[in-house]
Motif scaffolding. Sequence first.
Motif, PDB file in Angstrom:
ATOM      1  N   ILE A  73       0.834  -1.207   0.000  1.00 56.23           N
ATOM      2  CA  ILE A  73       0.000   0.000   0.000  1.00 56.23           C
ATOM      3  C   ILE A  73       0.867   1.254   0.000  1.00 56.23           C
ATOM      4  O   ILE A  73       0.557   2.249  -0.673  1.00 56.23           O
ATOM      5  CB  ILE A  73      -0.951  -0.022   1.215  1.00 56.23           C
ATOM      6  N   LYS A  95      -3.534   6.295  -0.597  1.00 58.79           N
ATOM      7  CA  LYS A  95      -3.637   5.100   0.245  1.00 58.79           C
ATOM      8  C   LYS A  95      -5.089   4.823   0.630  1.00 58.79           C
ATOM      9  O   LYS A  95      -5.517   3.662   0.669  1.00 58.79           O
ATOM     10  CB  LYS A  95      -2.774   5.268   1.499  1.00 58.79           C
ATOM     11  N   CYS A 138      -7.612   1.505  -0.253  1.00 56.93           N
ATOM     12  CA  CYS A 138      -8.496   0.749   0.638  1.00 56.93           C
ATOM     13  C   CYS A 138      -9.830   0.457  -0.028  1.00 56.93           C
ATOM     14  O   CYS A 138     -10.345  -0.662   0.050  1.00 56.93           O
ATOM     15  CB  CYS A 138      -8.697   1.533   1.937  1.00 56.93           C
ATOM     16  N   VAL A 159      -4.183   0.018   5.699  1.00 55.51           N
ATOM     17  CA  VAL A 159      -4.042   1.409   5.264  1.00 55.51           C
ATOM     18  C   VAL A 159      -3.663   2.308   6.438  1.00 55.51           C
ATOM     19  O   VAL A 159      -2.820   3.213   6.300  1.00 55.51           O
ATOM     20  CB  VAL A 159      -5.342   1.890   4.601  1.00 55.51           C
TER      21      VAL A 159
END
Length: 625
Positions: free
Chosen positions: A315, A335, A339, A548
């Motif tokens: 991520i 980021k 998600c 995340v």
Amino acid sequence: MSYNSKRSFVGAGSYGSSGSTATARSGNREQSTSPTASSPYQDIPSASRRRTSISNTMEAIRHAGGPNSIDNFARSWTRAAGYFEITPSQTYCLADESTPRDVEDHYTSAFEDEGVDDRYDGGADDNDSLDERSHMIHHSPAFAELNYGSLGSIQSIRESMGAPVVSRLNDGSMMDAAGMFQQQQGLTEDMKEREPMLVKRVEREDGKVVAVIVGQSTLPQTVFNSVNVLIGVGLLSLPLGFKYSGWLIGIICLAFSAWITNYTAKLLAKCLDKSQDQTLVTYADIAYNAFGHRARIWISILFSMELLAACVALIVLFGDSLHGLVPAVSVTEWKILACFVLTPLSFLPLRVLSFSSILGIMCCFGIVSVIFIDGLFKAERPGSLRDPMPTHMWPNSWATVPMSFGLLIALGGHSVFPNIYKDMRHPHKYNKAVDVTYTFTFGLDLFLAVIGVLMFGDLVKDEITSNILSDASSYPAGLSMIMVVCIAIIPLTKTPLNARPIVTTLEVMLGLDPRSLAVTSESMIGNSATFRGIGKVVVRILCNVMFVAIAILFPSFDRIMALLGSFLCFSICVILPLAFYLKICSEDIKPFERQMIYVLLVISILLAASGTVWSFLPKGALQGW
């Protein structure tokens, strides 16, 4: 039960039904080609016949090449993709030595439909004939209440049931327990998606009947699976490792990590061979065999941390790289977007995720190719191979050298190497497969590290891709677009697959998985299927949110990869395999090799400890030394 009767038993299962269907189709083809038969295809339009012809052609292509056919490669990779586990989830089925492999591949479904033969009860005699005891057993993790491991083993079933640890699998109590669980709950969807590992019984010279894993993957398939395990986003931080260490120390560290992980990968196979129980399959099984039950718990913790760090790193890579291309969108916003994109993907079946992860491997090769072409395209530094940046033989600051230790140990796949070894058709070729795999991956890693340092020198960032995308206007737009697509695909294909073992473990612990029925916990009793389904959705969403959140709190890609390499990779890939080998194969180790292992242990522990500590130090503190 004779071999013929066993074959008829398999034919009664769901895959057996498929086999019957195949026979019917074969019979239909014979009927349609007979000049006197009334073909069922007589009234089918020509377009349908053409579609049938195309389907038959595609089927022939899939199975062309025998053991190395496309279909068998797909099966092998699907099995390998399921090796990353924390809670035991592998399916097993018994296979007769003379059974064709194309029939063996379908054995597991016969158990799903037929359950366990009622003739197997607690009074089963150890002296029953091999044919009478030949039956299908499903290894369910439900029987391993306290046996933590990546996949578990058939031995784990016996231990969790209080049975003595022996190699034979003829206990009626285990049969009854397996049948009871099968009738109560059946296989979980996650387990049904997995390609089974085959187990056969062989009679030793002393008359004992033992269980042996039947390998299915050929040498090319093993090399393919091993390369897929070793190649990952960690190679993008290798140029930074060379920046921290300088040319000489960097090349020595990278070569050392390749050699020692190659060596320990072979030691794991020796540990499996040394065991009297040839049904041991996993890394956790080796740990249990060496140090007992507590070792399984620690291995589960290490595997969980490794998978968590890998998901977070992916991520971070996604956010950093796309922010370099579109600075108007912050890293944190990228980021958060990751998600939302990852959440639907986490619900895909394992079989789909395993094939999509191949795209991630292809993207890694694509990124390396784009970086090399970009370096040749640009005429002036920085970012050019035609006009390289100044570099250093020794590190600019010795304080940064420990940071390079974790970044440069980029060749670790030992958590699944035992499974890959056990899945080989010809296990004696395992050492050759490891050598070929490491030769290729070491060459690729060294290549990217060298061109990355030559292109950017001391300006190299945490990921080499950030350097390219932050100056995308200096490179061909088409190549930059290819790199962006590749960077976006890697996290989206690998993160759900890496997260699946964590999700599965949480579902079992929270009572949302059918396997929870077989343990003492009553967490599932009274919970409806709807409640469990909602619970699974919540678990998957929260896992992605957790990844995340950690990626936002710890945004340094190099620190994550340094910690992953220094602490986890050194532990799983070097220190623990050496310790397992000293414990399990102590009688076979020669004095020189024993002394060498002790030296390697000391060196590895020092490198791991220093690299782990340095990964938590702020960058400003290192630059001031």
